[in-house]
Each structure stands twice: as C-alpha cells, then as structure tokens.
Scaffold this motif. Structure first.
Motif, PDB file in Angstrom:
ATOM      1  N   ILE A   1       0.864  -1.173   0.000  1.00 30.80           N
ATOM      2  CA  ILE A   1       0.000   0.000   0.000  1.00 30.80           C
ATOM      3  C   ILE A   1       0.900   1.222   0.000  1.00 30.80           C
ATOM      4  O   ILE A   1       1.707   1.417   0.894  1.00 30.80           O
ATOM      5  CB  ILE A   1      -0.924  -0.002   1.227  1.00 30.80           C
ATOM      6  N   SER A   2       0.781   2.010  -1.017  1.00 32.51           N
ATOM      7  CA  SER A   2       1.625   3.180  -1.158  1.00 32.51           C
ATOM      8  C   SER A   2       0.827   4.291  -1.806  1.00 32.51           C
ATOM      9  O   SER A   2       0.077   4.056  -2.749  1.00 32.51           O
ATOM     10  CB  SER A   2       2.849   2.845  -2.028  1.00 32.51           C
ATOM     11  N   ALA A   3       1.020   5.508  -1.326  1.00 31.07           N
ATOM     12  CA  ALA A   3       0.331   6.640  -1.920  1.00 31.07           C
ATOM     13  C   ALA A   3       0.820   6.876  -3.342  1.00 31.07           C
ATOM     14  O   ALA A   3       0.111   7.408  -4.177  1.00 31.07           O
ATOM     15  CB  ALA A   3       0.559   7.888  -1.074  1.00 31.07           C
ATOM     16  N   ALA A   4       2.069   6.446  -3.625  1.00 26.37           N
ATOM     17  CA  ALA A   4       2.646   6.656  -4.952  1.00 26.37           C
ATOM     18  C   ALA A   4       2.098   5.675  -5.983  1.00 26.37           C
ATOM     19  O   ALA A   4       2.025   5.979  -7.152  1.00 26.37           O
ATOM     20  CB  ALA A   4       4.165   6.530  -4.880  1.00 26.37           C
ATOM     21  N   ALA A   5       1.749   4.464  -5.560  1.00 22.67           N
ATOM     22  CA  ALA A   5       1.268   3.442  -6.489  1.00 22.67           C
ATOM     23  C   ALA A   5      -0.224   3.627  -6.742  1.00 22.67           C
ATOM     24  O   ALA A   5      -1.002   3.812  -5.826  1.00 22.67           O
ATOM     25  CB  ALA A   5       1.548   2.061  -5.936  1.00 22.67           C
ATOM     26  N   ASP A   6      -0.611   3.563  -8.009  1.00 20.27           N
ATOM     27  CA  ASP A   6      -2.002   3.775  -8.358  1.00 20.27           C
ATOM     28  C   ASP A   6      -2.337   2.964  -9.600  1.00 20.27           C
ATOM     29  O   ASP A   6      -1.471   2.632 -10.386  1.00 20.27           O
ATOM     30  CB  ASP A   6      -2.223   5.263  -8.629  1.00 20.27           C
ATOM     31  N   THR A   7      -3.587   2.648  -9.770  1.00 25.17           N
ATOM     32  CA  THR A   7      -4.117   1.934 -10.930  1.00 25.17           C
ATOM     33  C   THR A   7      -3.392   0.616 -11.209  1.00 25.17           C
ATOM     34  O   THR A   7      -3.097   0.295 -12.341  1.00 25.17           O
ATOM     35  CB  THR A   7      -4.117   2.812 -12.201  1.00 25.17           C
ATOM     36  N   ASN A   8      -3.096  -0.136 -10.180  1.00 18.57           N
ATOM     37  CA  ASN A   8      -2.450  -1.441 -10.322  1.00 18.57           C
ATOM     38  C   ASN A   8      -3.441  -2.545 -10.022  1.00 18.57           C
ATOM     39  O   ASN A   8      -4.381  -2.356  -9.248  1.00 18.57           O
ATOM     40  CB  ASN A   8      -1.273  -1.563  -9.341  1.00 18.57           C
ATOM     41  N   THR A   9      -3.207  -3.726 -10.621  1.00 18.10           N
ATOM     42  CA  THR A   9      -4.008  -4.902 -10.330  1.00 18.10           C
ATOM     43  C   THR A   9      -3.062  -6.052 -10.044  1.00 18.10           C
ATOM     44  O   THR A   9      -2.229  -6.389 -10.892  1.00 18.10           O
ATOM     45  CB  THR A   9      -4.906  -5.275 -11.531  1.00 18.10           C
ATOM     46  N   PHE A  10      -3.164  -6.632  -8.843  1.00 19.57           N
ATOM     47  CA  PHE A  10      -2.307  -7.754  -8.450  1.00 19.57           C
ATOM     48  C   PHE A  10      -3.182  -8.913  -8.007  1.00 19.57           C
ATOM     49  O   PHE A  10      -4.098  -8.730  -7.219  1.00 19.57           O
ATOM     50  CB  PHE A  10      -1.384  -7.364  -7.286  1.00 19.57           C
TER      51      PHE A  10
END
Length: 92
Positions: free
Chosen positions: A22-31
């Motif tokens: 969980i990171s404020a920098a990471a966005d629009t990812n699907t894992f």
C-alpha cells in the motif's frame, strides 16, 4: 409443458493474498496472487500469479502473467511477460 427461463448468475470471487504494497505513490495497479507486486511503487501494472512482478519498484505499464513472471523487474516499462518465469531477470 411450459418452458421456464432461468437466469444464471456467475459470481466471481477473487482472493488476493499478501499481494501488493500500500503506497500513496502506487495507483491503478491490479495484483492477483501470493506476493504479486509485493514491493511495487509503479503505476498502471497488472501482475497475475505467484510472485509475479514481486520486486517491481517504479516499473510502469507492465503486464506479467504466470508464476514469477517479471520477478526481478524493478524499473522496466511497457513489458508483457506471459508464462512461468518469463522475464525473470528483466529490467528494461
């Protein structure tokens, strides 16, 4: 004899176990998969499979499908790896 119409509902349940940070920098990812994208800080990535994209740091717009696909990718951009261990050591 009357025909009855039956509506079939498909319920898709997706369980994501320990995948992605969980990171404020990471966005629009699907894992999807254990440890998929575990250290990800990049944007717009899709990692599916056990440890797929596990070490991705700032790599963006990547698609890795398969156990350990793109495992060591840290900065690679716009890569697609399909299959177990494909792109395991990639960083382009």
């Amino acid at each position: 004899m009357k025909r009855r119409k039956f509506m079939t509902c498909l319920v898709l349940v997706i369980v994501i176990c320990a995948s992605g940070s969980i990171s404020a920098a990471a966005d629009t990812n699907t894992f999807l998969g254990e440890n998929a994208g575990a250290y990800n800080k990049g944007l717009s990535n899709t990692f599916i499979g056990y440890e797929a994209g596990m070490n991705n740091d700032s790599g963006a717009m990547n698609t890795f499908v398969g156990a350990q696909a793109g495992y060591s990718n840290t900065f690679g951009v716009k890569n697609t790896f399909l299959g177990q261990c494909t792109g395991f050591t990639n960083d382009i």
